[in-house]
Design a protein around this motif. Structure first.
Motif, PDB file in Angstrom:
ATOM      1  N   TRP A   8     108.637  19.648  65.958  1.00  0.00           N
ATOM      2  CA  TRP A   8     109.068  19.782  64.563  1.00  0.00           C
ATOM      3  C   TRP A   8     108.096  20.575  63.689  1.00  0.00           C
ATOM      4  N   HIS A 133     110.915  14.214  73.517  1.00  0.00           N
ATOM      5  CA  HIS A 133     111.302  15.270  72.575  1.00  0.00           C
ATOM      6  C   HIS A 133     111.431  14.655  71.189  1.00  0.00           C
ATOM      7  N   LYS A 135     113.426  15.050  68.910  1.00  0.00           N
ATOM      8  CA  LYS A 135     114.794  14.731  68.477  1.00  0.00           C
ATOM      9  C   LYS A 135     115.266  13.361  68.990  1.00  0.00           C
TER      10      LYS A 135
END
Length: 187
Positions: A8, A133, A135
């Motif tokens: 991010w 990850h 996400k």
């Protein structure tokens, strides 16, 4: 050699610096806890990078996040903040920073410190997640729901569960660095 970071933040020097030096680091300083609380509440509905880019302006506008000063802001100061193009000029959020400062001090009186209050939700110990990850990371959890509900009951504003989970991440109550991130085992 490049450090492997959470996805991010990659590609923006300000984001990377924040990620590398602050995000997810257990924080116990009252002034900094209040700073992150204010910044997270102003972030509601916006991107975090927007807030980071305005952070220094917020610091100046809000008296270095001194909650004892902010708790006593008058109408003249509210209007001054509404005219400050360097911050997010949202009347409800500005008013919430003031009332949240007042409520922050009430929590300090009741629990000895805001730190003791907020960290009790995780038994004083960061929760270490195992995300491959970024996400995979949730927007809310049962704990952020609980914190949000309790703060709202105490009169806090702009402290929904999503905002509170972001706050938990920022102050290191939860380690959501991805397992491959160089910070994962540092914090």
């Amino acid at each position: 050699m490049d450090k492997h970071r959470c996805g991010w933040c990659v590609g923006d020097a300000l984001y990377e610096n924040y990620h590398d030096n602050e995000w997810g680091t257990p924080l116990h300083d009252e002034q900094l806890l209040f700073e992150f609380l204010v910044l997270e509440t102003f972030q509601a509905g916006l991107s975090w990078i927007t807030i980071l880019r305005k952070r220094d302006n917020f610091k100046v506008a809000f008296d270095n996040f001194d909650y004892q000063i902010i708790a006593n802001y008058d109408d003249r100061k509210r209007e001054e903040l509404m005219q400050n193009a360097g911050i997010i000029r949202n009347k409800l959020k500005i008013n919430s920073a003031i009332s949240n400062a007042q409520n922050f001090m009430k929590i300090q009186e009741e629990f000895g410190s805001f730190d003791a209050y907020i960290w009790a939700f995780v038994n004083q110990k960061p929760i270490k997640n195992n995300w491959k990850h970024h996400k995979e990371c949730p927007a809310t959890t049962e704990i952020s729901d609980k914190i949000s509900k309790d703060l709202k009951k105490r009169g806090f504003k702009f402290v929904g569960s999503t905002v509170m989970y972001a706050f938990m991440q920022a102050i290191g109550m939860v380690n959501d660095h991805t397992t491959s991130c160089f910070r994962y085992n540092e914090v």
